[in-house]
Write an enzyme that holds these catalytic residues in place. Structure first.
Site, PDB file in Angstrom:
ATOM      1  N   HIS A 155       0.949  -1.204  -0.035  1.00 28.62           N
ATOM      2  CA  HIS A 155      -0.034   0.115  -0.056  1.00 28.62           C
ATOM      3  C   HIS A 155       0.817   1.192  -0.142  1.00 28.62           C
ATOM      4  CE1 HIS A 155      -2.355   3.122   2.437  1.00 28.62           C
ATOM      5  NE2 HIS A 155      -3.062   3.046   1.094  1.00 28.62           N
ATOM      6  N   SER A 156       0.542   2.258  -0.831  1.00 28.01           N
ATOM      7  CA  SER A 156       1.275   3.549  -0.866  1.00 28.01           C
ATOM      8  C   SER A 156       2.830   3.108  -1.171  1.00 28.01           C
ATOM      9  CB  SER A 156       1.105   4.194   0.312  1.00 28.01           C
ATOM     10  OG  SER A 156       1.609   5.550   0.338  1.00 28.01           O
ATOM     11  N   MET A 157       3.508   3.924  -0.409  1.00 28.01           N
ATOM     12  CA  MET A 157       5.071   3.512  -0.512  1.00 28.01           C
ATOM     13  C   MET A 157       5.449   2.206  -0.367  1.00 28.01           C
ATOM     14  SD  MET A 157       6.070   6.572  -1.338  1.00 28.01           S
ATOM     15  CE  MET A 157       7.803   6.501  -1.283  1.00 28.01           C
ATOM     16  N   THR A 194       0.044   3.508  -4.988  1.00 27.43           N
ATOM     17  CA  THR A 194       1.637   3.753  -4.930  1.00 27.43           C
ATOM     18  C   THR A 194       1.928   4.879  -5.921  1.00 27.43           C
ATOM     19  OG1 THR A 194       1.953   1.555  -4.093  1.00 27.43           O
ATOM     20  CG2 THR A 194       3.745   2.646  -5.200  1.00 27.43           C
TER      21      THR A 194
END
Length: 941
Positions: free
Chosen positions: A168-170, A197
């Site tokens: 998730h995300s970074m 991301t």
């Protein structure tokens, strides 16, 4: 003039506010359903080797479980398929529970023929989106965790050798960064799924380590296509509800060589069809279900592990995330097959338009549509069906016997699932060998009514083309299109709708005179160059308003056109009106370029700063910052220079000169190559920056006045000479002490300390000036008393009230032997104006260093020193400069030989901020430090 400037910049400030409001609030409502756990979730901590615990004391690895499953895995002997969840910026390892719980329920539904073990990493909720110094550390820790996870399966009869990763995300970027490690084996990863991301670039480039990490990861994936070809990556963006990471950044960079990447926006994902915010994308039930379905379909039945066939993997992921064929994956038939339903009911349909409805079918039915008789007048065949059972339903007949088809090809994979029904559109020219098109209705037992509509049509008669209104039409003019012909499908092509700054409101009005009840319809925005389609399900007749804007601009070498498809009833007529939405245009500008606003704000402040210094040089006095800003902040001073440089960089000789000067790449060129820069954007951003700088300085000044009022009530002011030494033992000691703090702890922390001291300096000046003015205002009332109290021998003959010293007995708070005069107040005001501008500049340096400070403070119990520290060097320079300037005065600069050059150099510095800070936001602090160092030097030379 001042009122006119305030109104003008206030209007610009309001435009920025409107754009921000459009991003934060004016989007579709949250359509996600919550994912619930049916049993209490548990997180079993996986023991790590001591060397890892010592090296990464703040990190951890956990195995998710609930109920009986959690009890069975307390001894950490999993027997399923490992999936590793990587949280993102400030994310928690507990976010894995949605995927883990839904996957567990699905395993129960198949009697645990196989199941997934969901592991999750605790990154201590680090702010890695704004501090890149720990991304490499996280990547190495993930590598070690994969080794630990695989060791847990070593005693199995068929040991597990690969791990699927959901980031998730970074966390998704960290997953891709694994392959950049020298000792990492790509075969350890079977699949990478990333959620929201930012793959292309970071959201905020507030430190160079973040950009270096991105360059390393993206360069590796582009230059090592053969190495990464066995790793399939799926990237899902959140759509317009995700204002933290815009979906344009979630597109995976690729050279289309051995391309095993898929990028899609959640609004285009089948069975999801909604936008999600940055956090909801983790728990959104609709998206979680699609992810779990894909994972289960990827498992090979013979090995009970995720398939290693990349083509099959990409096909299954495309089926669940790009185009759902409305056919279950396991039901996919061969391309050519005999018909086994010869005893079923066969009906030939001779008309070009046909409908069927029912609720209980004891026998399967085949409806055949002869193609040869319609090929001359029509170009396409289209069907809509509300039967969503997932079985094959459409065939092309290649061998027939009178009214029965003996052999045919399965065309069900050409169909597509929409929010309320499934559709198929076939081009007759692509199937010249077909004699009939067969529609199959399976046997049904139930009371749920279904409908089926089919027709032959000519594409030309159902397609219209219109030019979108100009972005500067402000919604006054409109493009209108009427569809008066009846039919199940209409297509509207929008010419020149291909740029990210465009935004339109589309009104679709349907009129159905013969209908007695509302029928479901679907309006679909199709963007051919990006998987970012959006769907609107309505009941007709109705009038609906649709927003049309893009996540990704059309590539330069692409000539495709964005399209609005109407899938609806044949008995309706439609009127479509397209207007430019000025508010949404502002929202698009802020969405794509809002991160550049600090650059333009600082550029404007530097221009006003230069004008103040010029005034000190020419008149001996400074002017108020808002006046200086209104006078000096002109777009033609900055923007044309950057555009000329961008133009000259197209020539080889200028590129050579540029390289010889060791100048970095122009940021405007980088943004242009990314497709995110367009004509006039720099002008608008400059004006936005001017408006923000103007009103932020007024509000900041008002805030400081409130502080000075409080300060004056708590402490009696005293006059401190502004003509003292610039460097005192105490001041030098403070500079040395803060630099030691900077190098031993965190540069941003030391910078914050000197900043707060400077705030107290300005607050003290405000308090002093107010006190001096109050005392001076008392002079006329006490003139008679003063003439009696002052000895005539000590007073000049022509002494006026404004220039005479007041009796010391009357001013105990100001100290004895201090004189209150207009010139003294003017000098204090000049000092205040310059110090306020300096403080305004330093405020932005402190704000840009805030992420590093936050990261350091959050991890203080693990590490006292931030390493690497992106702010340490610039903080050292700023501490020295501010340590000198805090003692400076305007009078000390009037005779400076450097003042003329310092005033003039602010213009090139403001240009350099825009030229090199748009992408590299951290460079803004460097230019601020450079200007303040020159100011400090002018106090000596």
């Amino acid at each position: 003039m001042k009122l006119a400037a305030a109104l003008f910049y206030g209007l610009i400030f309001c435009f920025v506010g409107i754009g921000i409001r459009d991003i934060l609030f004016l989007h579709e409502a949250n359509g996600c359903s919550m994912t619930y756990m049916y049993e209490y979730p548990e997180y079993k901590k996986v023991p790590l080797p001591k060397r890892l615990s010592r090296r990464y004391p703040s990190y951890g690895l956990y195995l998710y479980g609930e109920g009986v499953y959690a009890e069975e895995n307390r001894n950490l002997r999993p027997v399923g398929i490992p999936v590793l969840f990587l949280p993102g910026n400030a994310g928690s390892y507990k976010q894995v529970r949605s995927l883990g719980s839904v996957a567990l329920r699905k395993s129960e539904n198949i009697d645990f023929k196989f199941h997934f073990n969901f592991f999750s990493i605790d990154f201590n909720e680090e702010l890695v989106a704004f501090y890149g110094g720990s991304l490499q550390k996280q990547t190495k820790f993930v590598h070690e965790c994969i080794k630990v996870i695989l060791k847990l399966y070593k005693d199995q009869e068929l040991p597990v050798s690969r791990v699927a990763i959901v980031g998730h995300s970074m966390g998704g970027l960290v997953a891709r960064a694994l392959l950049t490690l020298q000792d990492f084996n790509p075969d350890l990863i079977s699949l990478i799924i990333t959620q929201a991301t930012p793959h292309i670039a970071p959201v905020l480039t507030v430190d160079r380590y973040l950009l270096d990490f991105y360059d390393t990861v993206n360069s590796y994936w582009l230059l090592n296509a053969n190495t990464v070809k066995n790793v399939t990556v799926l990237s899902v963006g959140g759509g317009f509800r995700d204002y933290q990471v815009r979906s344009g950044l979630t597109i995976l960079p690729s050279l289309n060589i051995h391309n095993t990447t898929i990028s899609v926006v959640s609004s285009a994902v089948p069975r999801v069809w909604i936008s999600t915010d940055h956090l909801a994308i983790v728990w959104c039930k609709e998206l979680v279900l699609s992810t779990v379905r894909a994972l289960f379909d990827l498992v090979e039945p013979d090995s009970n592990q995720i398939t290693q066939n990349q083509e099959k993997m990409k096909f299954i992921l495309s089926h669940h995330f790009v185009k759902h064929t409305a056919v279950d994956h396991e039901e996919e038939a061969d391309s050519m097959s005999p018909f086994f339903g010869l005893k079923s009911v066969w009906t030939e349909i001779g008309s070009s338009s046909w409908s069927y409805s029912g609720s209980n079918e004891p026998r399967g039915k085949y409806f055949s549509f002869p193609v040869s008789s319609h090929r001359r007048n029509f170009s396409h065949f289209h069907c809509q069906s509300s039967v969503l059972d997932g079985s094959p339903w459409l065939y092309g007949c290649t061998k027939s016997d009178i009214s029965v088809c003996l052999e045919g090809m399965d065309l069900s994979l050409e169909s597509e699932l929409l929010p309320t029904f499934k559709i198929v559109t076939l081009s007759l020219n692509h199937y010249l060998n077909l004699s009939h098109i067969i529609v199959y209705i399976p046997r049904t037992n139930g009371n749920k009514e279904f409908t089926l509509h089919c027709e032959f049509f000519s594409e030309e008669s159902r397609t219209a083309t219109t030019q979108v209104p100009n972005v500067f039409s402000f919604g006054i003019s409109a493009s209108k299109v009427d569809f008066t012909s009846s039919g199940l499908m209409h297509t509207l092509q929008l010419q020149d709708f291909n740029q990210i700054y465009q935004a339109f409101t589309v009104y679709v009005e349907s009129k159905c005179h013969s209908l007695t009840e509302e029928l479901p319809s679907v309006y679909r925005w199709h963007i051919p160059w990006s998987n970012e389609d959006s769907f609107t399900a309505v009941s007709i007749p109705s009038s609906v308003e649709i927003s049309a804007k893009l996540h990704v601009a059309r590539p330069v070498n692409d000539s495709s056109v964005s399209v609005l498809h109407l899938y609806t009833s044949r008995d309706c007529q439609y009127q479509i009106t397209i207007r430019t939405s000025f508010f949404q245009v502002l929202g698009q500008v802020i969405r794509f370029h809002g991160v550049c606003l600090p650059v333009y704000i600082v550029s404007n402040i530097l221009l006003g700063y230069g004008r103040q210094l010029s005034n000190v040089l020419s008149t001996g006095h400074s002017v108020e910052f808002d006046v200086a800003l209104d006078s000096a902040a002109k777009p033609y001073k900055v923007d044309p220079i950057v555009n000329v440089l961008k133009l000259l960089l197209r020539f080889t000789w200028f590129n050579t000169v540029w390289a010889l000067l060791f100048l970095p790449e122009l940021d405007a060129v980088i943004l242009t190559n990314q497709g995110n820069w367009y004509p006039l954007v720099s002008l608008f951003l400059f004006l936005f920056g001017t408006g923000i700088a103007y009103w932020s300085c007024i509000l900041f000044h008002f805030f400081l006045k409130l502080l000075s009022s409080l300060w004056g009530a708590l402490r009696r002011p005293s006059v401190v000479s502004e003509h003292g030494r610039l460097i005192t033992p105490g001041g030098l000691g403070l500079i040395i002490f803060l630099n030691i703090i900077s190098w031993m702890t965190c540069g941003a922390f030391a910078l914050l300390v000197i900043y707060l001291l400077y705030v107290f300096k300005v607050v003290g000046l405000l308090t002093l000036i107010r006190t001096l003015k109050n005392v001076l205002n008392l002079a006329p009332k006490r003139k008679a008393e003063n003439e009696k109290a002052v000895d005539s021998r000590n007073v000049p003959e022509n002494c006026g009230v404004k220039e005479c010293p007041l009796p010391n007995a009357r001013l105990p708070a100001l100290g004895r032997d201090k004189f209150v005069s207009v010139s003294a107040i003017d000098e204090a005001v000049d000092n205040l104006r310059m110090h306020f501008t300096v403080l305004n500049l330093v405020t932005w340096a402190v704000l840009l260093s805030a992420p590093s400070l936050t990261y350091w403070f959050k991890n203080l119990r693990y590490e006292k020193r931030l390493d690497p520290d992106p702010c340490r060097h610039v903080a050292t320079v700023l501490i020295i400069a501010l340590g000198i300037l805090i003692k400076s005065s305007t009078a000390s600069m009037k005779t400076s030989k450097l003042l003329k050059h310092v005033a003039r150099i602010q213009l090139p510095v403001s240009v350099a901020v825009v030229a090199f800070g748009l992408v590299h936001l951290y460079r803004v602090s460097y230019f601020i430090a450079f200007s303040l160092v020159l100011h400090a030097l002018s106090c000596f030379v």
